[in-house]
Design a protein around this motif. Structure first.
Motif, PDB file in Angstrom:
ATOM      1  N   ALA A   1      -2.602  -7.021   4.708  1.00 11.76           N
ATOM      2  CA  ALA A   1      -3.668  -7.327   3.537  1.00 11.76           C
ATOM      3  C   ALA A   1      -3.292  -6.300   2.538  1.00 11.76           C
ATOM      4  O   ALA A   1      -3.191  -6.414   1.345  1.00 11.76           O
ATOM      5  CB  ALA A   1      -4.706  -7.442   3.936  1.00 11.76           C
ATOM      6  N   ARG A   2      -3.256  -5.085   2.921  1.00  9.98           N
ATOM      7  CA  ARG A   2      -3.208  -3.781   1.896  1.00  9.98           C
ATOM      8  C   ARG A   2      -2.108  -3.947   0.981  1.00  9.98           C
ATOM      9  O   ARG A   2      -2.036  -3.838  -0.066  1.00  9.98           O
ATOM     10  CB  ARG A   2      -3.083  -2.388   2.804  1.00  9.98           C
ATOM     11  CG  ARG A   2      -3.875  -1.389   1.724  1.00  9.98           C
ATOM     12  CD  ARG A   2      -3.501  -0.121   2.412  1.00  9.98           C
ATOM     13  NE  ARG A   2      -4.042   0.228   3.522  1.00  9.98           N
ATOM     14  CZ  ARG A   2      -5.300   0.344   4.120  1.00  9.98           C
ATOM     15  NH1 ARG A   2      -6.230   0.372   2.846  1.00  9.98           N
ATOM     16  NH2 ARG A   2      -5.676   0.523   4.883  1.00  9.98           N
ATOM     17  N   ARG A   3      -1.033  -4.057   1.865  1.00  4.87           N
ATOM     18  CA  ARG A   3       0.292  -4.221   0.987  1.00  4.87           C
ATOM     19  C   ARG A   3       0.280  -5.455  -0.018  1.00  4.87           C
ATOM     20  O   ARG A   3       0.950  -5.146  -1.205  1.00  4.87           O
ATOM     21  CB  ARG A   3       1.559  -4.682   1.766  1.00  4.87           C
ATOM     22  CG  ARG A   3       1.970  -3.220   2.772  1.00  4.87           C
ATOM     23  CD  ARG A   3       3.289  -3.447   3.362  1.00  4.87           C
ATOM     24  NE  ARG A   3       3.429  -4.189   4.399  1.00  4.87           N
ATOM     25  CZ  ARG A   3       4.334  -5.082   4.610  1.00  4.87           C
ATOM     26  NH1 ARG A   3       5.474  -5.401   3.731  1.00  4.87           N
ATOM     27  NH2 ARG A   3       4.609  -5.791   5.786  1.00  4.87           N
ATOM     28  N   LEU A   4      -0.282  -6.422   0.487  1.00  2.00           N
ATOM     29  CA  LEU A   4      -0.346  -7.586  -0.499  1.00  2.00           C
ATOM     30  C   LEU A   4      -1.107  -7.352  -1.705  1.00  2.00           C
ATOM     31  O   LEU A   4      -0.972  -7.594  -2.697  1.00  2.00           O
ATOM     32  CB  LEU A   4      -1.147  -8.463   0.445  1.00  2.00           C
ATOM     33  CG  LEU A   4      -1.051 -10.065  -0.133  1.00  2.00           C
ATOM     34  CD1 LEU A   4       0.314 -10.812  -0.126  1.00  2.00           C
ATOM     35  CD2 LEU A   4      -2.101 -11.001   0.285  1.00  2.00           C
ATOM     36  N   PHE A   5      -2.289  -6.653  -1.542  1.00  3.59           N
ATOM     37  CA  PHE A   5      -3.425  -6.275  -2.501  1.00  3.59           C
ATOM     38  C   PHE A   5      -2.590  -5.211  -3.657  1.00  3.59           C
ATOM     39  O   PHE A   5      -2.663  -5.401  -4.941  1.00  3.59           O
ATOM     40  CB  PHE A   5      -4.397  -5.724  -2.060  1.00  3.59           C
ATOM     41  CG  PHE A   5      -5.431  -6.574  -1.065  1.00  3.59           C
ATOM     42  CD1 PHE A   5      -5.458  -7.894  -1.443  1.00  3.59           C
ATOM     43  CD2 PHE A   5      -5.838  -6.202   0.032  1.00  3.59           C
ATOM     44  CE1 PHE A   5      -6.146  -8.738  -0.814  1.00  3.59           C
ATOM     45  CE2 PHE A   5      -6.542  -7.014   0.961  1.00  3.59           C
ATOM     46  CZ  PHE A   5      -6.717  -8.314   0.536  1.00  3.59           C
TER      47      PHE A   5
ATOM     48  N   SER B   1       0.446  -5.266  -3.986  1.00  3.09           N
ATOM     49  CA  SER B   1       1.686  -5.658  -5.072  1.00  3.09           C
ATOM     50  C   SER B   1       0.867  -6.593  -5.980  1.00  3.09           C
ATOM     51  O   SER B   1       1.299  -6.757  -7.075  1.00  3.09           O
ATOM     52  CB  SER B   1       2.627  -6.431  -4.168  1.00  3.09           C
ATOM     53  OG  SER B   1       2.146  -7.519  -3.822  1.00  3.09           O
ATOM     54  N   GLN B   2      -0.195  -6.972  -5.694  1.00  2.00           N
ATOM     55  CA  GLN B   2      -1.050  -7.905  -6.477  1.00  2.00           C
ATOM     56  C   GLN B   2      -1.669  -7.179  -7.628  1.00  2.00           C
ATOM     57  O   GLN B   2      -1.971  -7.837  -8.762  1.00  2.00           O
ATOM     58  CB  GLN B   2      -1.833  -9.001  -5.580  1.00  2.00           C
ATOM     59  CG  GLN B   2      -1.230 -10.284  -5.569  1.00  2.00           C
ATOM     60  CD  GLN B   2      -2.547 -11.193  -4.986  1.00  2.00           C
ATOM     61  OE1 GLN B   2      -2.695 -11.392  -3.848  1.00  2.00           O
ATOM     62  NE2 GLN B   2      -3.108 -11.697  -6.074  1.00  2.00           N
ATOM     63  N   LEU B   3      -2.129  -6.191  -7.220  1.00  2.00           N
ATOM     64  CA  LEU B   3      -3.101  -5.414  -8.124  1.00  2.00           C
ATOM     65  C   LEU B   3      -2.242  -4.485  -9.273  1.00  2.00           C
ATOM     66  O   LEU B   3      -2.956  -3.840 -10.097  1.00  2.00           O
ATOM     67  CB  LEU B   3      -3.992  -4.340  -7.372  1.00  2.00           C
ATOM     68  CG  LEU B   3      -5.194  -5.388  -6.793  1.00  2.00           C
ATOM     69  CD1 LEU B   3      -5.814  -4.048  -5.866  1.00  2.00           C
ATOM     70  CD2 LEU B   3      -5.833  -6.040  -7.631  1.00  2.00           C
ATOM     71  N   THR B   4      -1.042  -4.425  -9.115  1.00  2.00           N
ATOM     72  CA  THR B   4      -0.097  -3.812 -10.158  1.00  2.00           C
ATOM     73  C   THR B   4      -0.605  -4.089 -11.641  1.00  2.00           C
ATOM     74  O   THR B   4      -0.696  -5.405 -11.876  1.00  2.00           O
ATOM     75  CB  THR B   4       1.264  -4.307 -10.024  1.00  2.00           C
ATOM     76  OG1 THR B   4       1.554  -3.695  -8.664  1.00  2.00           O
ATOM     77  CG2 THR B   4       2.157  -3.414 -10.928  1.00  2.00           C
TER      78      THR B   4
ATOM     79  N   LEU C   1      -6.772   1.883  -4.201  1.00  2.00           N
ATOM     80  CA  LEU C   1      -6.190   1.514  -3.081  1.00  2.00           C
ATOM     81  C   LEU C   1      -5.449   2.414  -2.596  1.00  2.00           C
ATOM     82  O   LEU C   1      -5.104   2.769  -1.437  1.00  2.00           O
ATOM     83  CB  LEU C   1      -5.322   0.087  -3.633  1.00  2.00           C
ATOM     84  CG  LEU C   1      -4.551  -0.589  -2.520  1.00  2.00           C
ATOM     85  CD1 LEU C   1      -5.476  -1.494  -1.727  1.00  2.00           C
ATOM     86  CD2 LEU C   1      -3.505  -1.655  -3.348  1.00  2.00           C
TER      87      LEU C   1
END
Lengths: 121, 121
Positions: free
Chosen positions: A93-97, A99-102, A111
């Motif tokens: 989930a952290r990795r996902l966030f 890449s999304q939060l860029t 993060l």
DNA sequence: TGTGTATATAGCGTTATTCAAATATAGTGT
DNA sequence: ACACTATATTTGAATAACGCTATATACACA
């Protein structure tokens, strides 16, 4: 005798219920503290800056969904994550966030700080 | 680049919102279909056996939480998962359920079938 | 322009979740 | 038994999510 065919719907409901357990800011914070090592409710209260009732309430939700397990020891209760895969889930989930939060600066900084904290420990 | 519609108060809230998107049986089913390949709303309707309105509604939720992305093409709309990590997340979740469900036979059987289906594809 | 098709959104009653305060329980020491 | 501490549960009001039905939009084509 007759077979009760359980619809695949039930499986998805089960999964959905699990994700529901993670669908709350306080509960996520709890998990990210508890996943490292067993913690008492008191420690959680302090770490989160929340009152006893609130913490216990959210712990109750996590218990009900079998995400977390309580171990009573005298008058204090220690909590752990039931399955280490929960930690792995939070990592993905952290990795996902990440890449999304860029692009959204402040959250990204948050993060990163979190990630570093975890690596260091 | 990606822009968050509503700037969330903090990081945990953002994460919680994301998990909220997964916290619904229909939405999980949608994701497990869409994660493989792009799908039209119609295809989803058929695969899920749900009416148009319901499917569109749940897709709207997934869109709002940026889990899924719509691509319009004439009169039809195709959906994809925004980030392949979503798929990975579902995989970890599946492993988690698998280890948790040990003992509840029927659900386990369902789960196995699902896993096989995915591997085969 | 009008009709048909694909998808999206609104409105609304019902149910579930949340938040905070109050109260309850259970263990420990006196 | 009493008081104290740590944790849990209940209660109730506010808010959010759901499920359903109806309606709206947007495109294609005659």
């Amino acid at each position: 005798m007759f077979r009760v065919a359980l619809a695949p719907r039930d499986l998805q409901t089960f999964k959905a219920d699990f994700f529901k357990a993670l669908a709350h800011p306080v509960r996520i914070r709890v998990l990210e503290i508890v996943r490292g090592s067993e913690r008492t409710v008191q420690e959680l209260q302090e770490a989160l800056g929340l009152d006893q009732s609130t913490v216990s309430q959210q712990l109750a939700v996590l218990r009900a969904k079998h995400v977390v397990r309580a171990r009573k020891q005298g008058t204090t209760v220690r909590y752990t994550v039931v399955d280490p895969l929960v930690g792995e889930l939070l990592d993905v989930a952290r990795r996902l966030f990440n890449s999304q939060l860029t692009g959204t600066q402040t959250l990204l900084r948050e993060l990163r700080r979190e990630t570093r904290r975890q690596v260091r420990r």
